[in-house]
Design an enzyme around this catalytic site. Structure first.
Site, mmCIF file in Angstrom:
data_model
loop_
_atom_site.group_PDB
_atom_site.id
_atom_site.type_symbol
_atom_site.label_atom_id
_atom_site.label_comp_id
_atom_site.label_asym_id
_atom_site.label_seq_id
_atom_site.Cartn_x
_atom_site.Cartn_y
_atom_site.Cartn_z
ATOM 1 N N LYS A 7 25.741 -12.323 11.786
ATOM 2 C CA LYS A 7 24.595 -11.436 11.598
ATOM 3 C C LYS A 7 25.022 -9.984 11.739
ATOM 4 O O LYS A 7 25.826 -9.647 12.605
ATOM 5 C CB LYS A 7 23.500 -11.741 12.630
ATOM 6 C CG LYS A 7 22.198 -10.974 12.365
ATOM 7 C CD LYS A 7 21.174 -11.186 13.472
ATOM 8 C CE LYS A 7 21.472 -10.302 14.653
ATOM 9 N NZ LYS A 7 20.316 -10.156 15.569
ATOM 10 N N GLU A 48 20.246 -8.241 8.050
ATOM 11 C CA GLU A 48 19.096 -7.782 8.836
ATOM 12 C C GLU A 48 18.906 -6.265 8.740
ATOM 13 O O GLU A 48 19.411 -5.505 9.562
ATOM 14 C CB GLU A 48 19.257 -8.175 10.310
ATOM 15 C CG GLU A 48 18.079 -7.777 11.176
ATOM 16 C CD GLU A 48 18.205 -8.257 12.614
ATOM 17 O OE1 GLU A 48 17.275 -7.990 13.399
ATOM 18 O OE2 GLU A 48 19.213 -8.899 12.954
ATOM 19 N N LYS A 90 16.835 -11.276 7.069
ATOM 20 C CA LYS A 90 16.074 -11.170 8.318
ATOM 21 C C LYS A 90 15.413 -9.788 8.370
ATOM 22 O O LYS A 90 15.936 -8.850 8.958
ATOM 23 C CB LYS A 90 16.983 -11.380 9.530
ATOM 24 C CG LYS A 90 16.217 -11.415 10.842
ATOM 25 C CD LYS A 90 17.110 -11.729 12.036
ATOM 26 C CE LYS A 90 16.293 -11.707 13.324
ATOM 27 N NZ LYS A 90 17.131 -11.946 14.528
#
Length: 209
Positions: A7, A48, A90
């Site tokens: 991530k 994200e 995300k």
């Protein structure tokens, strides 16, 4: 070492003047380079780009900035030849800032978030896992549920919450060993409620059971 997901979180401040075009472009480029490198190593990148909800912007300003950020991110992903079928997005929800005088209702948050996603996210992206971004437990669940209950969508909308999953069990636990079971029960309940919301099957009545 066996990793399957990674991530990268890019934080975008928002007010009347921010973010700058340079900031958005730099963060989009970094997210895209990271995603491309992940896929080269057979790791699924969680992408994200988070527009913060800390200040006093209204929901329309959040829509404007989130749309810009997502368009820039997907343009950069395309340029880096990232396979969109192999990422998890995300994003933040489209929501008024925490200090805003007027807070949008659940249906408005759901409508504007879905519209923003439809404007920017290709249907080839298979999964969108929202961050909670500082929303309350119930608000984060209610917003996700409304999106899934009210709309036919080309993506799976689910949750990847931090605070909205952890706050209740941390409060129940309070650092005491005798509260471990209560904390586990609180965590299970929040996970279960959000699981229902990801199917559009949650209701406020279920919170009292």
């Amino acid at each position: 070492h066996g990793a399957r997901f990674a991530k990268w979180r890019a934080v975008i401040d928002i007010d009347a003047r921010r973010p700058s075009a340079g900031s958005v472009k730099a963060n989009a480029h970094a997210l895209a380079r990271y995603a491309a490198m992940c896929q080269e190593e057979n790791i699924v990148p969680i992408v994200e780009p988070e527009v913060l909800m800390d200040l006093d912007h209204d929901i329309n300003r959040c829509f404007e900035v989130t749309e810009y950020v997502l368009k820039s991110t997907f343009q950069a992903l395309y340029e880096m030849r990232v396979q969109l079928e192999g990422i998890v997005l995300k994003p933040n929800m489209v929501i008024a800032g925490r200090k805003a005088k007027v807070q949008a209702g659940v249906d408005e948050v759901a409508e504007k978030t879905v519209q923003c996603l439809k404007n920017t996210v290709p249907s080839t992206v298979t999964g969108i896992a929202f961050l909670s971004g500082g929303q309350s437990d119930i608000d984060a669940t209610a917003h996700l549920n409304a999106m899934n209950a009210m709309h036919a969508l080309p993506w799976n909308l689910t949750f990847s919450y931090g605070r909205a999953l952890q706050a209740a069990p941390q409060k129940a636990w309070s650092g005491k060993e005798e509260n471990i079971e209560a904390a586990q029960a609180a965590f299970y309940k929040r996970a279960h409620m959000n699981g229902l919301a990801s199917l559009g099957q949650w209701s406020r009545e279920l919170e009292d059971k």
